[in-house]
Design a protein around this motif. Structure first.
Motif, PDB file in Angstrom:
ATOM      1  N   HIS A  90       0.853  -1.192   0.000  1.00 32.85           N
ATOM      2  CA  HIS A  90       0.000   0.000   0.000  1.00 32.85           C
ATOM      3  C   HIS A  90       0.888   1.242   0.000  1.00 32.85           C
ATOM      4  CE1 HIS A  90      -3.497  -2.499   0.736  1.00 32.85           C
ATOM      5  NE2 HIS A  90      -2.769  -3.146   1.619  1.00 32.85           N
ATOM      6  N   ILE A  91       0.826   1.995  -1.080  1.00 31.92           N
ATOM      7  CA  ILE A  91       1.601   3.225  -1.199  1.00 31.92           C
ATOM      8  C   ILE A  91       0.689   4.365  -0.791  1.00 31.92           C
ATOM      9  CG2 ILE A  91       2.828   4.742  -2.784  1.00 31.92           C
ATOM     10  CD1 ILE A  91       3.512   2.183  -4.391  1.00 31.92           C
ATOM     11  N   THR A  92       1.114   5.116   0.195  1.00 31.04           N
ATOM     12  CA  THR A  92       0.245   6.158   0.753  1.00 31.04           C
ATOM     13  C   THR A  92       0.742   7.569   0.485  1.00 31.04           C
ATOM     14  OG1 THR A  92       1.400   6.005   2.869  1.00 31.04           O
ATOM     15  CG2 THR A  92      -0.555   4.615   2.586  1.00 31.04           C
ATOM     16  N   SER A  93       1.764   7.711  -0.367  1.00 36.56           N
ATOM     17  CA  SER A  93       2.261   9.048  -0.676  1.00 36.56           C
ATOM     18  C   SER A  93       2.625   9.144  -2.152  1.00 36.56           C
ATOM     19  CB  SER A  93       3.486   9.371   0.187  1.00 36.56           C
ATOM     20  OG  SER A  93       4.540   8.494  -0.118  1.00 36.56           O
ATOM     21  N   ASP A  94       2.610  10.353  -2.669  1.00 35.49           N
ATOM     22  CA  ASP A  94       3.016  10.598  -4.047  1.00 35.49           C
ATOM     23  C   ASP A  94       4.534  10.484  -4.153  1.00 35.49           C
ATOM     24  OD1 ASP A  94       0.391  11.108  -4.716  1.00 35.49           O
ATOM     25  OD2 ASP A  94       0.592  13.278  -4.532  1.00 35.49           O
ATOM     26  N   GLY A  95       5.015  10.347  -5.379  1.00 39.16           N
ATOM     27  CA  GLY A  95       6.446  10.348  -5.600  1.00 39.16           C
ATOM     28  C   GLY A  95       6.957   9.031  -6.156  1.00 39.16           C
ATOM     29  N   THR A  96       8.261   8.889  -6.171  1.00 35.66           N
ATOM     30  CA  THR A  96       8.924   7.704  -6.688  1.00 35.66           C
ATOM     31  C   THR A  96       9.094   6.683  -5.561  1.00 35.66           C
ATOM     32  OG1 THR A  96      10.138   9.036  -8.284  1.00 35.66           O
ATOM     33  CG2 THR A  96      11.023   6.850  -7.801  1.00 35.66           C
ATOM     34  N   HIS A  97       8.801   5.436  -5.862  1.00 34.59           N
ATOM     35  CA  HIS A  97       8.923   4.359  -4.877  1.00 34.59           C
ATOM     36  C   HIS A  97       9.708   3.210  -5.492  1.00 34.59           C
ATOM     37  CE1 HIS A  97       5.977   6.345  -2.331  1.00 34.59           C
ATOM     38  NE2 HIS A  97       5.308   6.598  -3.449  1.00 34.59           N
ATOM     39  N   THR A  98      10.401   2.448  -4.679  1.00 35.64           N
ATOM     40  CA  THR A  98      11.210   1.332  -5.128  1.00 35.64           C
ATOM     41  C   THR A  98      10.673   0.037  -4.528  1.00 35.64           C
ATOM     42  OG1 THR A  98      13.167   2.732  -5.237  1.00 35.64           O
ATOM     43  CG2 THR A  98      13.541   0.352  -5.168  1.00 35.64           C
ATOM     44  N   VAL A  99      10.512  -0.969  -5.375  1.00 37.23           N
ATOM     45  CA  VAL A  99      10.123  -2.308  -4.929  1.00 37.23           C
ATOM     46  C   VAL A  99      11.331  -3.206  -5.147  1.00 37.23           C
ATOM     47  CG1 VAL A  99       8.592  -4.267  -5.329  1.00 37.23           C
ATOM     48  CG2 VAL A  99       7.702  -1.933  -5.540  1.00 37.23           C
ATOM     49  N   SER A 100      11.723  -3.944  -4.122  1.00 38.34           N
ATOM     50  CA  SER A 100      12.858  -4.857  -4.265  1.00 38.34           C
ATOM     51  C   SER A 100      12.480  -6.242  -3.754  1.00 38.34           C
ATOM     52  CB  SER A 100      14.087  -4.330  -3.524  1.00 38.34           C
ATOM     53  OG  SER A 100      13.817  -4.232  -2.137  1.00 38.34           O
ATOM     54  N   TYR A 101      13.222  -7.228  -4.197  1.00 42.24           N
ATOM     55  CA  TYR A 101      12.998  -8.624  -3.844  1.00 42.24           C
ATOM     56  C   TYR A 101      14.320  -9.131  -3.273  1.00 42.24           C
ATOM     57  CZ  TYR A 101      11.408 -13.432  -4.397  1.00 42.24           C
ATOM     58  OH  TYR A 101      11.018 -14.726  -4.172  1.00 42.24           O
TER      59      TYR A 101
END
Length: 62
Positions: A25-36
């Motif tokens: 759940h992303i709760t803010s604007d902007g750039t986000h990174t998903v990693s495994y």
């Protein structure tokens, strides 16, 4: 932030794929990174390798 529990997706067959759903759940604007992160291996495996063919991101209005 770590999300989800460790998953054992080992297969003796090469090229076999599995589907995994992890709620993020992303709760803010902007750039986000998903990693495994690979944290271990199945005892039957001889090496550590993981491939991600694609990610499906779904917008929800919660």
């Amino acid at each position: 932030m770590n999300v989800g529990q460790p998953q054992d997706l080992y297969s003796a067959q090469t090229g076999k794929w599995a589907s995994l759903t992890v709620p993020i759940h992303i709760t803010s604007d902007g750039t986000h990174t998903v990693s495994y992160t690979v944290t271990g291996k199945n005892a039957a495996s001889t090496s550590y390798i993981v491939g991600i063919d694609y990610l499906t991101l779904t917008q929800t209005n919660n």
